[in-house]
Design a protein around this motif. Structure first.
Motif, mmCIF file in Angstrom:
data_model
loop_
_atom_site.group_PDB
_atom_site.id
_atom_site.type_symbol
_atom_site.label_atom_id
_atom_site.label_comp_id
_atom_site.label_asym_id
_atom_site.label_seq_id
_atom_site.Cartn_x
_atom_site.Cartn_y
_atom_site.Cartn_z
ATOM 1 N N VAL A 185 0.845 -1.187 0.000
ATOM 2 C CA VAL A 185 0.000 0.000 0.000
ATOM 3 C C VAL A 185 0.884 1.242 0.000
ATOM 4 C CG1 VAL A 185 -1.824 1.269 1.197
ATOM 5 C CG2 VAL A 185 -1.799 -1.231 1.258
ATOM 6 N N GLY A 186 0.517 2.204 -0.848
ATOM 7 C CA GLY A 186 1.225 3.476 -0.890
ATOM 8 C C GLY A 186 0.253 4.631 -0.851
ATOM 9 N N LEU A 187 0.755 5.804 -0.499
ATOM 10 C CA LEU A 187 -0.051 7.013 -0.435
ATOM 11 C C LEU A 187 0.203 7.845 -1.686
ATOM 12 C CD1 LEU A 187 -2.038 8.486 1.466
ATOM 13 C CD2 LEU A 187 -0.062 9.699 2.429
ATOM 14 N N LEU A 191 3.596 13.852 -7.417
ATOM 15 C CA LEU A 191 4.565 13.118 -6.608
ATOM 16 C C LEU A 191 4.414 11.610 -6.853
ATOM 17 C CD1 LEU A 191 4.148 15.004 -3.193
ATOM 18 C CD2 LEU A 191 5.997 15.306 -4.853
ATOM 19 N N PRO A 192 5.502 10.870 -6.717
ATOM 20 C CA PRO A 192 5.386 9.410 -6.840
ATOM 21 C C PRO A 192 4.695 8.826 -5.618
ATOM 22 C CG PRO A 192 7.604 10.003 -6.161
ATOM 23 C CD PRO A 192 6.888 11.299 -6.459
ATOM 24 N N PRO A 193 4.158 7.621 -5.713
ATOM 25 C CA PRO A 193 3.533 7.008 -4.538
ATOM 26 C C PRO A 193 4.522 6.894 -3.377
ATOM 27 C CG PRO A 193 3.024 5.771 -6.533
ATOM 28 C CD PRO A 193 4.080 6.762 -6.909
ATOM 29 N N TRP A 194 4.004 7.162 -2.194
ATOM 30 C CA TRP A 194 4.828 7.022 -0.982
ATOM 31 C C TRP A 194 4.390 5.760 -0.268
ATOM 32 C CZ3 TRP A 194 3.318 8.639 4.382
ATOM 33 C CH2 TRP A 194 4.369 8.430 5.286
ATOM 34 N N ARG A 195 5.309 4.803 -0.213
ATOM 35 C CA ARG A 195 4.983 3.513 0.392
ATOM 36 C C ARG A 195 4.784 3.675 1.887
ATOM 37 N NH1 ARG A 195 6.346 -1.655 -1.244
ATOM 38 N NH2 ARG A 195 6.093 -0.831 -3.353
ATOM 39 N N PRO A 251 6.798 12.610 3.560
ATOM 40 C CA PRO A 251 7.896 13.441 3.078
ATOM 41 C C PRO A 251 7.457 14.754 2.448
ATOM 42 C CG PRO A 251 7.486 11.654 1.539
ATOM 43 C CD PRO A 251 6.601 11.415 2.721
ATOM 44 N N ASP A 252 6.150 14.914 2.192
ATOM 45 C CA ASP A 252 5.682 16.124 1.524
ATOM 46 C C ASP A 252 4.234 16.358 1.933
ATOM 47 O OD1 ASP A 252 4.474 17.815 -0.714
ATOM 48 O OD2 ASP A 252 6.569 17.751 -1.354
#
Length: 269
Positions: A72-74, A81-85, A122-123
């Motif tokens: 699952v990623g955000l 932005l790329p997916p954030w795991r 991170p963002d």
């Protein structure tokens, strides 16, 4: 095993307070529509209590076991932005074996993260006011199933039919494109069949040798009965000789094996 990857997005409405804790608008468990992936049916559900629990459910309740992984990623809703795991699935998750015949809870893969995990985002663009947009990645590891008895029977019947067809064109000579002369006896044959069955004959007929352009090829080192038996074997896979099994037939068979090994199959017979 060849992996089949499927991605689904999941929206959880709510808001995030200043300490990074996510507060859902609705704490009732939700389940997405059933979808197909890798030959099986799946669904994804989430529930929020002390943690955010996101669960992959194998909906198929019959058939062979399946190996799958779930991560699952955000997502940034704006797509910049790329997916954030998510921390709980940041490492590549190990595949799990799921048995369709087990009870529903035994067909699940779950990811659980604390509600305050957003502190580590991170963002801030991952944290819109409307809620969380999740990307769920399912990887199904499929393997080619063993052929069923019916499939093996069909393949066997097709092979038998092919042999029967080759035996017919050998007997009739229909469409033959080359003739062999063996001590004055003529034998008609089909170049493509000979080339398929013998690498030596393929070289003679298609690779620039003198025989490749000739319609009549003379065979000097073989008796007619032996050559006839060799042709019959090429077309039918039957290593038999006409007539009674006597000394003459045994001798022909012996010469056939020697001739095939030396001139036509190079120990492939």
């Amino acid at each position: 095993m060849a992996p089949v990857m499927t991605r689904k997005t999941l929206m959880i409405t709510g808001f995030t307070i200043s300490n990074g804790t996510f507060n859902p608008k609705d704490c009732t468990p939700h389940r997405c529509a059933v979808f197909a992936a890798g030959g099986y049916d799946w669904s994804i559900c989430y529930a929020i209590a002390d943690a955010i629990d996101i669960c992959l459910q194998l909906e198929t309740s019959a058939g062979p076991i399946v190996t799958a992984s779930f991560a699952v990623g955000l997502l940034d809703p704006a797509g910049s932005l790329p997916p954030w795991r998510l921390p709980a699935s940041r490492e590549v998750p190990p595949p799990q074996v799921l048995d369709p015949h087990r009870a529903a809870k035994g067909r699940q893969v779950a990811v659980s993260v604390p509600k305050d995990f957003l502190n580590a985002a991170p963002d801030p663009r991952y944290l819109p006011r409307g809620g969380l947009l999740l990307e769920c990645t399912l990887t199904v590891f499929t393997e080619t199933p063993a052929p069923t008895a019916a499939a093996r029977a069909r393949a066997s019947a097709q092979a038998l039919d092919m042999k029967e067809q080759l035996a017919k064109i050998y007997a009739t000579g229909d469409g033959a494109g080359v003739t062999y002369s063996v001590q004055g006896r003529l034998f008609r044959a089909h170049r493509i069949v000979l080339a398929m069955r013998s690498p030596v004959l393929r070289a003679q007929l298609f690779r620039g040798m003198m025989e490749s352009s000739a319609r009549l090829i003379e065979v000097k080192d073989m008796a007619p009965d032996v050559f006839e038996a060799l042709l019959r074997y090429i077309y039918t896979d039957a290593l038999d000789v006409d007539g009674e099994v006597d000394e003459d037939a045994t001798e022909v068979t012996s010469h056939l094996l020697v001739a095939a090994d030396r001139h036509y199959y190079k120990n492939d017979l």
